[in-house]
Design a protein around this motif. Structure first.
Motif, PDB file in Angstrom:
ATOM      1  N   THR A  11       0.560  -1.549  -0.035  1.00  0.00           N
ATOM      2  CA  THR A  11       0.142  -0.096   0.232  1.00  0.00           C
ATOM      3  C   THR A  11       0.978   1.375  -0.355  1.00  0.00           C
ATOM      4  O   THR A  11       0.556   2.589  -0.876  1.00  0.00           O
ATOM      5  N   TRP A  12       1.790   1.423   0.985  1.00  0.00           N
ATOM      6  CA  TRP A  12       2.781   2.176   0.734  1.00  0.00           C
ATOM      7  C   TRP A  12       3.441   2.589  -0.438  1.00  0.00           C
ATOM      8  O   TRP A  12       2.870   4.118  -0.714  1.00  0.00           O
ATOM      9  N   LEU A  13       4.084   1.341  -0.606  1.00  0.00           N
ATOM     10  CA  LEU A  13       4.883   1.854  -2.347  1.00  0.00           C
ATOM     11  C   LEU A  13       4.343   2.180  -3.194  1.00  0.00           C
ATOM     12  O   LEU A  13       4.670   3.074  -4.235  1.00  0.00           O
ATOM     13  N   GLU A  14       3.063   1.226  -3.594  1.00  0.00           N
ATOM     14  CA  GLU A  14       1.738   1.875  -4.987  1.00  0.00           C
ATOM     15  C   GLU A  14       1.353   3.854  -4.259  1.00  0.00           C
ATOM     16  O   GLU A  14       0.908   4.330  -5.227  1.00  0.00           O
ATOM     17  N   ALA A  15       1.146   3.539  -3.146  1.00  0.00           N
ATOM     18  CA  ALA A  15       0.383   5.499  -3.133  1.00  0.00           C
ATOM     19  C   ALA A  15       1.583   6.429  -2.684  1.00  0.00           C
ATOM     20  O   ALA A  15       1.730   7.608  -3.357  1.00  0.00           O
ATOM     21  N   GLN A  16       2.896   5.630  -3.036  1.00  0.00           N
ATOM     22  CA  GLN A  16       4.291   6.910  -2.826  1.00  0.00           C
ATOM     23  C   GLN A  16       5.229   6.571  -3.881  1.00  0.00           C
ATOM     24  O   GLN A  16       6.130   4.943  -3.811  1.00  0.00           O
ATOM     25  N   PRO A  17       5.012   6.938  -5.054  1.00  0.00           N
ATOM     26  CA  PRO A  17       6.054   5.650  -5.847  1.00  0.00           C
ATOM     27  C   PRO A  17       7.656   5.790  -5.958  1.00  0.00           C
ATOM     28  O   PRO A  17       8.151   5.720  -6.095  1.00  0.00           O
ATOM     29  N   ASN A  18       8.350   6.830  -5.015  1.00  0.00           N
ATOM     30  CA  ASN A  18       9.716   7.463  -4.549  1.00  0.00           C
ATOM     31  C   ASN A  18       9.652   6.487  -2.926  1.00  0.00           C
ATOM     32  O   ASN A  18      11.085   7.161  -2.235  1.00  0.00           O
ATOM     33  N   ALA A  19       8.730   6.885  -2.401  1.00  0.00           N
ATOM     34  CA  ALA A  19       9.429   6.331  -0.735  1.00  0.00           C
ATOM     35  C   ALA A  19       9.715   4.782  -1.472  1.00  0.00           C
ATOM     36  O   ALA A  19       9.929   3.615  -2.008  1.00  0.00           O
ATOM     37  N   ARG A  20      10.404   4.506  -0.003  1.00  0.00           N
ATOM     38  CA  ARG A  20      11.556   3.198   0.883  1.00  0.00           C
ATOM     39  C   ARG A  20      10.726   2.672   1.276  1.00  0.00           C
ATOM     40  O   ARG A  20      10.152   3.429   2.628  1.00  0.00           O
ATOM     41  N   VAL A  21      11.080   1.254   1.804  1.00  0.00           N
ATOM     42  CA  VAL A  21       9.825   0.283   2.910  1.00  0.00           C
ATOM     43  C   VAL A  21      11.375  -0.298   3.123  1.00  0.00           C
ATOM     44  O   VAL A  21      11.932  -0.822   2.897  1.00  0.00           O
ATOM     45  N   TYR A  22      11.737  -0.002   4.594  1.00  0.00           N
ATOM     46  CA  TYR A  22      12.286  -0.557   5.907  1.00  0.00           C
ATOM     47  C   TYR A  22      11.665  -1.615   6.305  1.00  0.00           C
ATOM     48  O   TYR A  22      10.484  -1.553   7.722  1.00  0.00           O
ATOM     49  N   LEU A  23      11.662  -3.796   6.837  1.00  0.00           N
ATOM     50  CA  LEU A  23      11.031  -4.129   6.879  1.00  0.00           C
ATOM     51  C   LEU A  23      11.909  -5.391   7.946  1.00  0.00           C
ATOM     52  O   LEU A  23      12.899  -5.683   7.825  1.00  0.00           O
ATOM     53  N   TRP A  24      11.166  -5.354   9.149  1.00  0.00           N
ATOM     54  CA  TRP A  24      12.100  -6.414  10.015  1.00  0.00           C
ATOM     55  C   TRP A  24      10.861  -7.194  10.216  1.00  0.00           C
ATOM     56  O   TRP A  24       9.770  -6.874  11.089  1.00  0.00           O
ATOM     57  N   ASP A  25      11.319  -8.999  10.100  1.00  0.00           N
ATOM     58  CA  ASP A  25       9.996  -9.676  10.315  1.00  0.00           C
ATOM     59  C   ASP A  25      10.932 -11.133  10.663  1.00  0.00           C
ATOM     60  O   ASP A  25      11.769 -10.967  10.165  1.00  0.00           O
ATOM     61  N   LEU A  26      10.139 -11.875  11.406  1.00  0.00           N
ATOM     62  CA  LEU A  26      10.644 -13.226  12.309  1.00  0.00           C
ATOM     63  C   LEU A  26      11.449 -13.853  10.865  1.00  0.00           C
ATOM     64  O   LEU A  26      12.060 -14.323  10.229  1.00  0.00           O
ATOM     65  N   GLY A  27      10.677 -13.610   9.843  1.00  0.00           N
ATOM     66  CA  GLY A  27      10.801 -14.296   8.692  1.00  0.00           C
ATOM     67  C   GLY A  27      11.546 -16.311   8.212  1.00  0.00           C
ATOM     68  O   GLY A  27      12.676 -15.987   7.923  1.00  0.00           O
ATOM     69  N   ALA A  28      10.074 -16.946   9.028  1.00  0.00           N
ATOM     70  CA  ALA A  28      10.884 -17.868   9.278  1.00  0.00           C
ATOM     71  C   ALA A  28      11.866 -18.777   7.603  1.00  0.00           C
ATOM     72  O   ALA A  28      10.861 -18.853   7.052  1.00  0.00           O
ATOM     73  N   VAL A  29      12.585 -19.416   8.155  1.00  0.00           N
ATOM     74  CA  VAL A  29      12.926 -19.496   6.425  1.00  0.00           C
ATOM     75  C   VAL A  29      12.350 -20.977   6.051  1.00  0.00           C
ATOM     76  O   VAL A  29      11.642 -21.437   4.685  1.00  0.00           O
ATOM     77  N   ASP A  30      11.454 -21.844   6.851  1.00  0.00           N
ATOM     78  CA  ASP A  30      10.702 -22.753   6.833  1.00  0.00           C
ATOM     79  C   ASP A  30       9.107 -22.310   6.483  1.00  0.00           C
ATOM     80  O   ASP A  30       8.666 -23.754   6.314  1.00  0.00           O
ATOM     81  N   ASP A  31       9.294 -20.890   6.500  1.00  0.00           N
ATOM     82  CA  ASP A  31       8.069 -20.277   6.537  1.00  0.00           C
ATOM     83  C   ASP A  31       7.621 -20.557   5.151  1.00  0.00           C
ATOM     84  O   ASP A  31       8.064 -18.793   4.147  1.00  0.00           O
ATOM     85  N   GLU A  32       6.678 -21.594   4.036  1.00  0.00           N
ATOM     86  CA  GLU A  32       7.063 -20.675   2.992  1.00  0.00           C
ATOM     87  C   GLU A  32       5.742 -19.520   2.364  1.00  0.00           C
ATOM     88  O   GLU A  32       6.344 -19.065   1.313  1.00  0.00           O
ATOM     89  N   LEU A  33       4.511 -19.052   3.033  1.00  0.00           N
ATOM     90  CA  LEU A  33       4.145 -17.983   3.522  1.00  0.00           C
ATOM     91  C   LEU A  33       4.878 -17.036   3.027  1.00  0.00           C
ATOM     92  O   LEU A  33       5.192 -15.543   1.815  1.00  0.00           O
ATOM     93  N   CYS A  34       5.853 -16.350   4.421  1.00  0.00           N
ATOM     94  CA  CYS A  34       6.683 -15.594   4.284  1.00  0.00           C
ATOM     95  C   CYS A  34       7.675 -15.935   3.597  1.00  0.00           C
ATOM     96  O   CYS A  34       8.077 -14.626   2.665  1.00  0.00           O
ATOM     97  N   GLY A  35       8.370 -16.697   3.059  1.00  0.00           N
ATOM     98  CA  GLY A  35       9.310 -16.929   2.084  1.00  0.00           C
ATOM     99  C   GLY A  35       8.206 -16.120   0.512  1.00  0.00           C
ATOM    100  O   GLY A  35       9.472 -15.471  -0.583  1.00  0.00           O
ATOM    101  N   ALA A  36       6.857 -16.326   0.152  1.00  0.00           N
ATOM    102  CA  ALA A  36       6.067 -16.103  -0.736  1.00  0.00           C
ATOM    103  C   ALA A  36       6.081 -14.752  -0.955  1.00  0.00           C
ATOM    104  O   ALA A  36       6.618 -13.683  -1.542  1.00  0.00           O
TER     105      ALA A  36
END
Length: 159
Positions: A60-85
């Motif tokens: 949503t943020w990236l589409e609303a702001q074409p020049n914006a950058r997004v910095y994300l922190w997440d557990l992002g378990a390596v074996d979590d297929e959905l998170c990987g997608a």
């Protein structure tokens, strides 16, 4: 404290200790963006978010702001297929505009705060990671170190 109405539900924007905060439990993301934009204008360059889930916020943020950058922190378990997608989609579509840090925010945010304390880059901060009081407090303290003075803070599931 100001209230903006979108979709028939009030959105409260307030300043606390120099930080603009918006409580958005149950809000649709576009409504949040619209309320924040009306209040502060389209001047955001960096969104920092803890907790990605399905990636609705960063898209949503990236589409609303074409020049914006997004910095994300997440557990992002390596074996979590959905998170990987989700990570793969964000990197594939938005490549250089997205930075994703996988791991426990209790450690990864500290690293970011130490490395970037003299060069804050967060204009909008979305805290949607760990649900404990202590965990949220830690994330907010670390994020404040890399946030610009007039950053907008969005807290999900906060009580």
């Amino acid at each position: 404290q100001r209230t903006s109405k979108h979709g028939g539900r009030p959105m409260k924007l307030r300043r606390e200790d120099g930080i603009a905060m918006a409580a958005y439990r149950g809000w649709k993301l576009f409504s949040i963006w619209r309320a924040v934009s009306e209040e502060y204008g389209h001047r955001f360059g960096g969104l920092c978010e803890v907790g990605i889930n399905l990636g609705h916020s960063p898209v949503t943020w990236l589409e609303a702001q074409p020049n914006a950058r997004v910095y994300l922190w997440d557990l992002g378990a390596v074996d979590d297929e959905l998170c990987g997608a989700v990570f793969g989609y964000l990197r594939g579509v938005y490549s250089e505009r997205v930075t994703i840090v996988s791991g426990d925010s209790q450690h990864t945010l500290n690293d970011a705060a130490k490395a970037n304390a003299s060069n804050p880059f967060c204009d909008v901060v979305a805290v949607d990671g760990i649900k404990t009081y202590e965990g949220r407090l830690h994330d907010m303290h670390a994020l404040r170190k890399i946030s610009r003075p007039n950053a907008i803070w969005l807290l999900d599931d906060s009580r």
